[in-house]
Design an enzyme around this catalytic site. Structure first.
Site, PDB file in Angstrom:
ATOM      1  N   GLY A   1     -31.706 -42.475 -10.138  1.00  0.00           N
ATOM      2  CA  GLY A   1     -31.568 -41.738  -8.884  1.00  0.00           C
ATOM      3  C   GLY A   1     -32.338 -42.352  -7.722  1.00  0.00           C
ATOM      4  O   GLY A   1     -32.484 -41.739  -6.678  1.00  0.00           O
TER       5      GLY A   1
ATOM      6  N   GLU B   1     -32.512 -46.214 -20.136  1.00  0.00           N
ATOM      7  CA  GLU B   1     -32.573 -45.831 -18.731  1.00  0.00           C
ATOM      8  C   GLU B   1     -33.994 -46.011 -18.220  1.00  0.00           C
ATOM      9  O   GLU B   1     -34.850 -45.144 -18.449  1.00  0.00           O
ATOM     10  CB  GLU B   1     -32.173 -44.360 -18.573  1.00  0.00           C
ATOM     11  CG  GLU B   1     -30.783 -44.046 -19.076  1.00  0.00           C
ATOM     12  CD  GLU B   1     -30.242 -42.783 -18.428  1.00  0.00           C
ATOM     13  OE1 GLU B   1     -29.208 -42.873 -17.772  1.00  0.00           O
ATOM     14  OE2 GLU B   1     -30.880 -41.727 -18.548  1.00  0.00           O
TER      15      GLU B   1
ATOM     16  N   GLU C   1     -35.537 -36.870 -17.654  1.00  0.00           N
ATOM     17  CA  GLU C   1     -35.842 -35.648 -16.899  1.00  0.00           C
ATOM     18  C   GLU C   1     -36.271 -34.531 -17.848  1.00  0.00           C
ATOM     19  O   GLU C   1     -37.140 -33.731 -17.524  1.00  0.00           O
ATOM     20  CB  GLU C   1     -34.614 -35.231 -16.064  1.00  0.00           C
ATOM     21  CG  GLU C   1     -34.422 -36.176 -14.888  1.00  0.00           C
ATOM     22  CD  GLU C   1     -32.986 -36.371 -14.447  1.00  0.00           C
ATOM     23  OE1 GLU C   1     -32.101 -35.582 -14.824  1.00  0.00           O
ATOM     24  OE2 GLU C   1     -32.735 -37.352 -13.707  1.00  0.00           O
TER      25      GLU C   1
ATOM     26  N   HIS D   1     -33.158 -37.152 -22.414  1.00  0.00           N
ATOM     27  CA  HIS D   1     -33.111 -37.740 -21.068  1.00  0.00           C
ATOM     28  C   HIS D   1     -34.518 -37.704 -20.462  1.00  0.00           C
ATOM     29  O   HIS D   1     -35.281 -36.764 -20.711  1.00  0.00           O
ATOM     30  CB  HIS D   1     -32.130 -36.949 -20.200  1.00  0.00           C
ATOM     31  CG  HIS D   1     -31.837 -37.624 -18.907  1.00  0.00           C
ATOM     32  ND1 HIS D   1     -32.695 -37.551 -17.832  1.00  0.00           N
ATOM     33  CD2 HIS D   1     -30.818 -38.425 -18.527  1.00  0.00           C
ATOM     34  CE1 HIS D   1     -32.201 -38.271 -16.845  1.00  0.00           C
ATOM     35  NE2 HIS D   1     -31.064 -38.815 -17.241  1.00  0.00           N
TER      36      HIS D   1
ATOM     37  N   ASN E   1     -23.117 -38.180 -16.514  1.00  0.00           N
ATOM     38  CA  ASN E   1     -24.119 -37.124 -16.660  1.00  0.00           C
ATOM     39  C   ASN E   1     -24.200 -36.391 -15.326  1.00  0.00           C
ATOM     40  O   ASN E   1     -24.834 -36.871 -14.394  1.00  0.00           O
ATOM     41  CB  ASN E   1     -25.465 -37.771 -17.035  1.00  0.00           C
ATOM     42  CG  ASN E   1     -26.595 -36.770 -17.064  1.00  0.00           C
ATOM     43  OD1 ASN E   1     -26.363 -35.558 -17.043  1.00  0.00           O
ATOM     44  ND2 ASN E   1     -27.824 -37.274 -17.115  1.00  0.00           N
TER      45      ASN E   1
ATOM     46  N   LYS F   1     -25.683 -33.766 -14.586  1.00  0.00           N
ATOM     47  CA  LYS F   1     -26.950 -33.046 -14.375  1.00  0.00           C
ATOM     48  C   LYS F   1     -26.654 -31.632 -13.849  1.00  0.00           C
ATOM     49  O   LYS F   1     -25.639 -31.056 -14.239  1.00  0.00           O
ATOM     50  CB  LYS F   1     -27.876 -33.843 -13.454  1.00  0.00           C
ATOM     51  CG  LYS F   1     -28.031 -35.294 -13.950  1.00  0.00           C
ATOM     52  CD  LYS F   1     -29.103 -36.064 -13.269  1.00  0.00           C
ATOM     53  CE  LYS F   1     -29.127 -37.488 -13.838  1.00  0.00           C
ATOM     54  NZ  LYS F   1     -30.194 -38.299 -13.276  1.00  0.00           N
TER      55      LYS F   1
ATOM     56  N   SER G   1     -29.014 -45.764 -11.500  1.00  0.00           N
ATOM     57  CA  SER G   1     -28.382 -46.249 -10.272  1.00  0.00           C
ATOM     58  C   SER G   1     -27.243 -47.239 -10.541  1.00  0.00           C
ATOM     59  O   SER G   1     -27.059 -48.205  -9.792  1.00  0.00           O
ATOM     60  CB  SER G   1     -29.424 -46.863  -9.329  1.00  0.00           C
ATOM     61  OG  SER G   1     -30.380 -45.887  -8.967  1.00  0.00           O
TER      62      SER G   1
HETATM   63  P1  PGA Z   1     -28.366 -42.149 -11.787  1.00  0.00           P
HETATM   64  O1  PGA Z   1     -28.761 -41.315 -13.105  1.00  0.00           O
HETATM   65  O2  PGA Z   1     -27.092 -42.890 -12.122  1.00  0.00           O
HETATM   66  O3  PGA Z   1     -28.160 -41.100 -10.727  1.00  0.00           O
HETATM   67  O4  PGA Z   1     -29.491 -43.074 -11.506  1.00  0.00           O
HETATM   68  C1  PGA Z   1     -28.577 -41.830 -14.402  1.00  0.00           C
HETATM   69  C2  PGA Z   1     -29.062 -40.825 -15.416  1.00  0.00           C
HETATM   70  O5  PGA Z   1     -30.097 -40.194 -15.193  1.00  0.00           O
HETATM   71  O6  PGA Z   1     -28.413 -40.621 -16.465  1.00  0.00           O
END
Ligand code: PGA
Length: 253
Positions: free
Chosen positions: A176, A170, A100, A98, A9, A11, A216
């Protein structure tokens, strides 16, 4: 047998030439080392790079997914992208719900359910995200939260439709942040999700559903996470922006 999946992903990252370099770098790596037979890699770049990514994927080293879709069929929705458009570009997957998007764009479980419907109508497999925020984890509410997200977002589907779904668990506190769920925490909730699916659709559907971990995930922890019986891969953010990291995660099964 359900697939092991590693989905990147991206983003809102990478300029056009950087995206080109990243895809090329991944392809070069994949030409040199094969992934496990049951492993599927999916790249989910920003919308403007989908076509480039699809063109590169012709050699079928990876599948291509979008990061979002609108919940309406078509029409006067300035700036939005429909499932019909994605289908016409032969996009096979799309991330939905997601955290976000839930947090910054007010996506609700009802909206996510409609997005899933649009995608399935257009033969695109939804990668549906769920997961609790830190306060919910601290209050031991993660099971209730995930159950609500999955029930309200997905359980209107028929068993046949559900067979197209990929789930991504997640925990929001791990996205992140560098904090990863422990392999035991991931396994516990993945098993809970598989059990929910089994109760609703039966064991066979549950056994065939890939449930990915996200938050992460990196080369140093992917092996331990993926070794759990109910963790079928990862939805990778930050580490999917680096060729070596991403390919090494895909080789961690
Ligand atoms: P990250 O994000 O691996 O940077 O923690 C995962 C995600 O949001 O899909």
């Amino acid at each position: 047998m359900r697939k092991n999946i590693v989905a990147g992903n991206w983003k809102m990252n990478k300029k056009f030439d950087e995206a080109d370099d990243l895809i090329n770098g991944i392809l070069t790596e994949l030409e040199e080392t094969e992934l496990g037979e049951n492993t599927l890699m999916i790249l989910c770049p920003p919308f403007p790079y989908l076509e480039m990514c699809s063109d590169y994927s012709n050699d079928s080293y990876f599948a291509v997914g979008a990061q979002n879709v609108n919940d309406n069929e078509r029409g006067a929705y300035t700036g939005e992208i429909s499932a019909e458009m994605l289908e016409s570009m032969e996009i096979e997957y799309c991330i939905v719900g997601h955290s976000e998007r839930r947090a910054y764009y007010g996506e609700t479980d009802a909206m996510i359910a409609r997005k899933v419907d649009r995608l399935l109508e257009h033969n695109i497999r939804p990668i549906v995200c769920c997961g609790e925020v830190l306060e919910e984890r601290e209050a031991n509410k993660q099971f209730d939260v995930v159950k609500r997200q999955i029930t309200d977002g997905l359980f209107h589907l028929s068993a046949e439709q559900f067979g197209q779904i990929v789930i991504a668990y997640e925990p929001v506190w791990a996205i992140g942040t560098g904090k990863t769920a422990t392999p035991a925490q991931a396994q516990e909730i993945h098993a809970f999700i598989r059990n929910l699916i089994a109760e609703k659709y039966g064991k066979q559907v549950a056994d065939e559903t890939s449930i990915l971990y996200g938050g992460s995930c990196k080369p140093s922890n992917a092996k331990e996470l993926f070794a759990n019986p109910d963790v079928d891969g990862g939805l990778i953010g930050g580490a999917s922006l680096q060729v070596e990291d991403f390919v090494n995660i895909a080789k961690a099964f």
